[in-house]
Design a protein around this motif. Structure first.
Motif, short mmCIF file in Angstrom:
data_model
loop_
_atom_site.label_atom_id
_atom_site.label_comp_id
_atom_site.label_asym_id
_atom_site.label_seq_id
_atom_site.Cartn_x
_atom_site.Cartn_y
_atom_site.Cartn_z
N LYS A 45 0.84 -1.20 0.00
CA LYS A 45 0.00 0.00 0.00
C LYS A 45 0.88 1.25 0.00
CE LYS A 45 -0.52 -0.20 5.01
NZ LYS A 45 -1.42 -0.32 6.12
N VAL A 46 0.26 2.35 -0.34
CA VAL A 46 0.91 3.66 -0.26
C VAL A 46 0.22 4.42 0.86
CG1 VAL A 46 1.32 5.84 -1.45
CG2 VAL A 46 1.48 3.69 -2.71
N GLU A 47 1.01 5.00 1.74
CA GLU A 47 0.40 5.77 2.83
C GLU A 47 1.25 6.97 3.18
OE1 GLU A 47 0.05 2.83 5.98
OE2 GLU A 47 1.86 3.57 6.93
N GLN A 48 0.63 7.88 3.87
CA GLN A 48 1.32 9.08 4.34
C GLN A 48 1.89 8.76 5.72
OE1 GLN A 48 -1.23 12.49 4.85
NE2 GLN A 48 0.45 13.89 4.48
N ALA A 49 3.18 9.02 5.88
CA ALA A 49 3.84 8.72 7.15
C ALA A 49 3.26 9.61 8.26
CB ALA A 49 5.34 8.94 7.03
N ARG A 50 2.86 8.98 9.35
CA ARG A 50 2.32 9.73 10.50
C ARG A 50 3.43 10.11 11.48
NH1 ARG A 50 -2.41 5.78 10.17
NH2 ARG A 50 -0.92 4.41 11.15
N ARG A 51 4.63 9.56 11.22
CA ARG A 51 5.80 9.87 12.02
C ARG A 51 7.03 9.68 11.14
NH1 ARG A 51 7.96 4.95 12.60
NH2 ARG A 51 6.60 3.16 12.68
N GLN A 52 8.17 10.10 11.61
CA GLN A 52 9.41 9.90 10.84
C GLN A 52 9.73 8.41 10.81
OE1 GLN A 52 12.73 12.63 11.35
NE2 GLN A 52 14.08 10.88 11.54
N ARG A 53 10.17 7.93 9.66
CA ARG A 53 10.53 6.52 9.49
C ARG A 53 11.87 6.43 8.78
NH1 ARG A 53 5.03 4.00 6.85
NH2 ARG A 53 3.57 4.86 8.35
N LYS A 54 12.48 5.27 8.84
CA LYS A 54 13.67 4.98 8.06
C LYS A 54 13.28 4.04 6.93
CE LYS A 54 17.09 5.67 11.62
NZ LYS A 54 18.18 5.09 12.40
N CYS A 55 13.87 4.27 5.78
CA CYS A 55 13.62 3.43 4.62
C CYS A 55 14.24 2.05 4.87
CB CYS A 55 14.23 4.07 3.38
SG CYS A 55 14.09 3.07 1.89
N ARG A 56 13.50 1.01 4.53
CA ARG A 56 13.98 -0.35 4.75
C ARG A 56 15.16 -0.69 3.82
NH1 ARG A 56 14.06 -4.61 8.31
NH2 ARG A 56 14.22 -6.51 7.14
N ARG A 57 15.18 -0.09 2.64
CA ARG A 57 16.22 -0.40 1.66
C ARG A 57 17.53 0.30 2.00
NH1 ARG A 57 16.18 0.96 -4.72
NH2 ARG A 57 18.02 -0.23 -5.27
N CYS A 58 17.45 1.52 2.48
CA CYS A 58 18.65 2.29 2.82
C CYS A 58 18.37 3.08 4.09
CB CYS A 58 19.04 3.21 1.67
SG CYS A 58 20.49 4.21 2.03
N LYS A 59 18.96 2.67 5.18
CA LYS A 59 18.69 3.30 6.48
C LYS A 59 19.05 4.78 6.50
CE LYS A 59 17.55 -0.57 8.55
NZ LYS A 59 16.18 -0.96 8.61
N ALA A 60 19.91 5.24 5.57
CA ALA A 60 20.27 6.65 5.52
C ALA A 60 19.12 7.49 4.97
CB ALA A 60 21.52 6.84 4.66
N HIS A 61 18.20 6.86 4.24
CA HIS A 61 17.05 7.58 3.71
C HIS A 61 16.02 7.76 4.81
CE1 HIS A 61 17.89 5.99 -0.63
NE2 HIS A 61 18.82 6.82 -0.20
N VAL A 62 15.61 8.98 5.02
CA VAL A 62 14.62 9.28 6.06
C VAL A 62 13.30 9.64 5.38
CG1 VAL A 62 14.03 10.85 7.94
CG2 VAL A 62 16.38 10.07 7.68
N ILE A 63 12.23 9.04 5.87
CA ILE A 63 10.88 9.36 5.41
C ILE A 63 10.30 10.29 6.47
CG2 ILE A 63 8.61 8.45 4.84
CD1 ILE A 63 10.12 5.71 4.33
N THR A 64 10.08 11.53 6.11
CA THR A 64 9.62 12.51 7.09
C THR A 64 8.12 12.40 7.31
OG1 THR A 64 9.34 14.18 5.37
CG2 THR A 64 11.46 14.14 6.50
N LYS A 65 7.68 12.89 8.43
CA LYS A 65 6.26 12.89 8.76
C LYS A 65 5.50 13.64 7.66
CE LYS A 65 2.99 14.40 12.25
NZ LYS A 65 2.79 15.04 13.55
#
Length: 79
Positions: free
Chosen positions: A12-32
Motif C-alpha cells: 500500500k501507499v500511505e502518508q507517514a504519520r511519524r518519521q521513518r527509516k527506509c527499509r532499503r537504505c537506512k540513511a534515507h529518512v521518510i519525514t512525517k
C-alpha cells in the motif's frame, strides 16, 4: 459475479504519520507527512516502509512482471 481477489493485499501507499527509516537504505529518512510505499511481510507481519527513491525501482519491476502475466495469459492490460 464473484468478488475480484486483491493480489496486492500486502502492498500500500500511505502518508507517514511519524518519521521513518527506509527499509532499503537506512540513511534515507521518510519525514512525517511524506508518502511512502509500505510492504507487509507474510512471515512476521511486519510493515516495511520505503522512500520514493527506493519504491520507484520496486514498482517498475512489479509493473514489468504484471505486464508479463498479461502476455502469458493472452489478455490485454487495462489502459
Amino acid at each position: 459475479m464473484p468478488k475480484v481477489r486483491d493480489v496486492l493485499v500486502d502492498v500500500k501507499v500511505e502518508q507517514a504519520r511519524r518519521q521513518r527509516k527506509c527499509r532499503r537504505c537506512k540513511a534515507h529518512v521518510i519525514t512525517k507527512g511524506e508518502m511512502c510505499l509500505v510492504v507487509r511481510t507474510n512471515a512476521t507481519r511486519d510493515d516495511y516502509s520505503y522512500c520514493l527513491d527506493a519504491a520507484k525501482p520496486m514498482l517498475d519491476a512489479a509493473w514489468i512482471k504484471l505486464k508479463a502475466f498479461y502476455v502469458e495469459l493472452g489478455v490485454v492490460p487495462p489502459t
